[in-house]
Structures are given as C-alpha cells and as structure tokens.
Design an enzyme around this catalytic site. Structure first.
Site, PDB file in Angstrom:
ATOM      1  N   GLY A  73     -32.038  78.819 100.858  1.00  0.00           N
ATOM      2  CA  GLY A  73     -31.490  79.210  99.564  1.00  0.00           C
ATOM      3  C   GLY A  73     -30.018  78.869  99.491  1.00  0.00           C
ATOM      4  N   CYS A  74     -29.245  79.728  98.883  1.00  0.00           N
ATOM      5  CA  CYS A  74     -27.818  79.513  98.681  1.00  0.00           C
ATOM      6  C   CYS A  74     -27.113  79.162  99.985  1.00  0.00           C
ATOM      7  CB  CYS A  74     -27.194  80.764  98.076  1.00  0.00           C
ATOM      8  SG  CYS A  74     -25.406  80.771  98.069  1.00  0.00           S
TER       9      CYS A  74
END
Length: 220
Positions: A50-51
């Site tokens: 993810g991020c």
C-alpha cells in the site's frame, strides 16, 4: 483521491485527536548499520504494502536495514511518475526497495515485520487506498529469496486459517525510485503523514487482522 495535500492541510488540526501511541508498528531504535559495511551479507528485496510512505517508515527503523527507498515496480511503463502510477494505468505498485544486512536481519525476520504491517487479506488495495497500484506483493530476485518468501507466506496462511492470502510472491521487475518529495515522507512531513495514516485506518485494520499480539517491529 489519494492523499490530497489540500485535504491533508485542511484537516491537520485533527491530529490533536490522535493518541501519540496510535501507530501499531511501534518505532524501533534508529538503524545503526553503515551502508556497505558488510557487503557480503547485504541484499535487497522489493516489498509492496500500500502507501509507500507508511511501509518505508515501518521498515527503515529496523536494526539491519541499510536503506529503504520508496518507488514503483511491476508495471509496463518506463520511469513512471507518481501521477501516472496513482492513476492505476501503468501496472505498477507502490513499493519500498529495502537494502538490509542479513547477518543482522535475516530475510525471514524482515518478512515477518512486513506481514505485520500490511493487510494480507485485501485483494483490492490496502486500507483506504484502493486499486492495483496499492495492492501488496513480495518481489524476489533469487531462488533463495523465493523459497524464504513462499515459506513465510505459507506460515501466514496457516496463522490466518481459512482466509485466503492476497499477497503474491512475484519475480522482480524494474524498480523506479519515487520523486524526492516522497522519500522519508514520515520524517519530512510528519503532520500530514500522521494525519493521513490515522484517517486511512491503517493501524486500526492491522489490529483487526493481527489482534493484540505485538507487531513485527516491536518483536524485532
């Protein structure tokens, strides 16, 4: 919209509502390994969770990590920009290239920390960030890395029982560093980062998946 700076600036004051200990992946002692100090035991692996702001911050604190660089991998466009990747049209994931000293931090232990800082059950992204560009993966460069990664995945699958793991082990592909303003974002833009992480529900979801057991960072 992913991590709109205008949105983050407008809401930064809500940081006052966030407990200082909200981060499930508790900080470790700062890394004391000198890059190139143990060249024979240094290796690199690329991880998607993810991020990349969050994953970079979670992993770079580990003893034995020489460097963690945010970037893009797995796609079909050379030298992609953040705007291109975040559109979901290049096939890339947000990733972190981790260089580590395996004498201090064996790959098995690094991956244990990685798993505890992602939601391995999410096929559609990670936390509030949706789309293939935010899905999780382990990119391996050698047969030995693949063996370790697949064993690690099997252990997580056994732990999470009947819930299918959505994190694949993939062959390495070209890695492209993200723009300078993304590097060390948790340090250089701590207010925006902390608000984003809280608003995205990352640590809340990690606790749901992994329970009250210590995160991989704390164990290390």
């Amino acid at each position: 919209m992913h991590r709109s700076l205008a949105w983050l600036l407008g809401a930064s004051f809500l940081l006052l509502l966030v407990p200082g200990s909200a981060n499930l992946a508790a900080p470790l002692q700062e890394n004391s390994t000198t890059p190139g100090e143990n060249p024979d035991s240094t290796e690199t692996i690329v991880l998607a969770g993810g991020c990349f702001w969050c994953l970079e911050s979670d992993l770079e604190k580990l003893p034995g990590v020489v460097e963690a660089v945010s970037g893009y991998s797995g796609g079909h466009v050379a030298n992609p920009s953040y705007r291109q990747v975040s559109s979901g049209n290049t096939g890339h994931r947000e990733v972190v290239e981790v260089t580590f000293d395996s004498r201090i931090l064996p790959l098995e232990d690094l991956l244990q920390v990685f798993w505890r800082n992602i939601d391995p059950l999410d096929h559609g992204g990670q936390f509030c960030d949706r789309g293939e560009q935010y899905t999780s993966a382990i990119f391996v460069t050698t047969p030995q890395q693949r063996e370790v990664a697949e064993a690690s995945l099997d252990a997580v699958q056994a732990q999470l029982a009947d819930q299918p793991i959505a994190t694949p082990v993939l062959p390495a592909s070209p890695f492209y560093s993200a723009e300078d303003y993304h590097q060390n974002y948790a340090k250089t833009n701590s207010l925006r980062y902390n608000y984003y992480r809280w608003r995205c529900g990352r640590d809340q979801r990690l606790k749901q998946v992994w329970g009250d057991t210590m995160s991989g960072s704390e164990k290390a």
